[in-house]
Scaffold this active site. Sequence first.
Site, PDB file in Angstrom:
ATOM      1  N   LYS A  59       0.841  -1.205   0.000  1.00 17.46           N
ATOM      2  CA  LYS A  59       0.000   0.000   0.000  1.00 17.46           C
ATOM      3  C   LYS A  59       0.879   1.260   0.000  1.00 17.46           C
ATOM      4  O   LYS A  59       0.614   2.218  -0.734  1.00 17.46           O
ATOM      5  CB  LYS A  59      -0.947  -0.022   1.209  1.00 17.46           C
ATOM      6  CG  LYS A  59      -2.023  -1.118   1.080  1.00 17.46           C
ATOM      7  CD  LYS A  59      -2.811  -1.367   2.357  1.00 17.46           C
ATOM      8  CE  LYS A  59      -3.760  -2.549   2.161  1.00 17.46           C
ATOM      9  NZ  LYS A  59      -4.497  -2.925   3.379  1.00 17.46           N
ATOM     10  N   GLN A 103      -4.785  -1.235   9.520  1.00 12.46           N
ATOM     11  CA  GLN A 103      -4.559  -2.578   8.965  1.00 12.46           C
ATOM     12  C   GLN A 103      -5.129  -3.631   9.914  1.00 12.46           C
ATOM     13  O   GLN A 103      -4.878  -3.608  11.117  1.00 12.46           O
ATOM     14  CB  GLN A 103      -3.057  -2.811   8.737  1.00 12.46           C
ATOM     15  CG  GLN A 103      -2.715  -4.111   8.032  1.00 12.46           C
ATOM     16  CD  GLN A 103      -3.279  -4.203   6.606  1.00 12.46           C
ATOM     17  OE1 GLN A 103      -3.436  -3.188   5.917  1.00 12.46           O
ATOM     18  NE2 GLN A 103      -3.592  -5.409   6.165  1.00 12.46           N
ATOM     19  N   ASP A 126     -11.292   2.511   4.136  1.00 15.84           N
ATOM     20  CA  ASP A 126     -11.621   1.083   4.220  1.00 15.84           C
ATOM     21  C   ASP A 126     -13.131   0.864   4.202  1.00 15.84           C
ATOM     22  O   ASP A 126     -13.592  -0.269   4.099  1.00 15.84           O
ATOM     23  CB  ASP A 126     -11.069   0.510   5.533  1.00 15.84           C
ATOM     24  CG  ASP A 126      -9.961  -0.500   5.306  1.00 15.84           C
ATOM     25  OD1 ASP A 126      -9.839  -0.985   4.174  1.00 15.84           O
ATOM     26  OD2 ASP A 126      -9.233  -0.791   6.266  1.00 15.84           O
TER      27      ASP A 126
HETATM   28  N1  GUN Z   1      -6.334  -6.898   6.111  1.00 21.19           N
HETATM   29  C1  GUN Z   1      -6.538  -7.670   5.016  1.00 21.19           C
HETATM   30  N2  GUN Z   1      -7.195  -6.975   4.069  1.00 21.19           N
HETATM   31  C2  GUN Z   1      -7.412  -5.751   4.565  1.00 21.19           C
HETATM   32  C3  GUN Z   1      -8.051  -4.570   4.042  1.00 21.19           C
HETATM   33  O1  GUN Z   1      -8.577  -4.522   2.917  1.00 21.19           O
HETATM   34  N3  GUN Z   1      -8.070  -3.504   4.873  1.00 21.19           N
HETATM   35  C4  GUN Z   1      -7.546  -3.552   6.121  1.00 21.19           C
HETATM   36  N4  GUN Z   1      -7.630  -2.454   6.864  1.00 21.19           N
HETATM   37  N5  GUN Z   1      -6.944  -4.604   6.629  1.00 21.19           N
HETATM   38  C5  GUN Z   1      -6.884  -5.700   5.852  1.00 21.19           C
END
Ligand code: GUN
Length: 307
Positions: A59, A103, A126
């Site tokens: 990311k 996350q 998110d």
């Molecule tokens: N952990 C695995 N996929 C994701 C996601 O799309 N967003 C977040 N915040 N954590 C994750």
Amino acid sequence: MRIPKGLVLMAAKIIDGKKIAQGIQDGLKKEISALGEKPCLAIVLVGNSPASETYVAKKLQACKELGMEGVLVRFDAGVKQAELENKINELNADSSVNAILVQLPLPSHINEQEIVTLVDAKKDVDGLCLLNEGKLFAGIRGLYPCTPLGIVELIESVGKIEGKHAVVVGRSNLVGKPVALLLLAKNATVSICHSRTKNIGEHTKNADILVVAVGKPKTIGAAMVKKGAIVIDVGTTKVDGKLVGDVDFEAVKEIAGAITPVPGGVGPMTVAMLARNVLAAYRMQKEEAAGGKRAGSKKKEYVEDLQ
Ligand code: GUN
């Protein structure tokens, strides 16, 4: 294997998520460079699970490549709930931060729902705060979860959604439930299967579109898939050092019409949709600061409008 004369084997089209994501990111890069400033994403990472470290690194790398600011806010695994909540409040109040992502998963002593609920809806890239979840439920403009948005893009790269029978296996707040709502908003007939569903195969083998997000390798075998179906595999499990999905790829690709690989399917799309959401959040904030007038692009692409 000897193939009988005259028999044509039709293996599925492999949906190249990497390529589709790259195309989207190329477009975003141009839009971002035209802004004259860098939208800023803050990522909150608790602990150092190898999987989360990998996702977060991807990311941040995308932010860099697209000309956005990526800020990593790290806590060790023993962080207290109050400490984390204070940081979210601080990021919400910081006008130099346009977007916030926590996350997941968080350690078990942390109340995850309380944390994601605290993120300001305008910065919630998110799509997990209650306001954005409610907007998705109601089918109105909002920031929606990245993986489900990416899944819809992947499906639409190979076929239409309207009128199709979509079966979603998995009911998480991050993927299963929101993707079911997005598919419903696009006029699919949607079934949701989960750990208590009896005879999952009886449902999945009727699916024109099958989305699998349970995190268990080989959940879906060839006998559970309808010929010609679009199969989207969201699973990512490390087996003997290799990343594998929830679908028995080698067997199912002989039956499906189109299928995503793992890796290289859904994963890159999650990152591309995150970048799109960061730009959307940035634009919404500018729009609000300008008294409701939309900044920059005349296109209405930046937030999903489901109605
Ligand atoms: N952990 C695995 N996929 C994701 C996601 O799309 N967003 C977040 N915040 N954590 C994750």
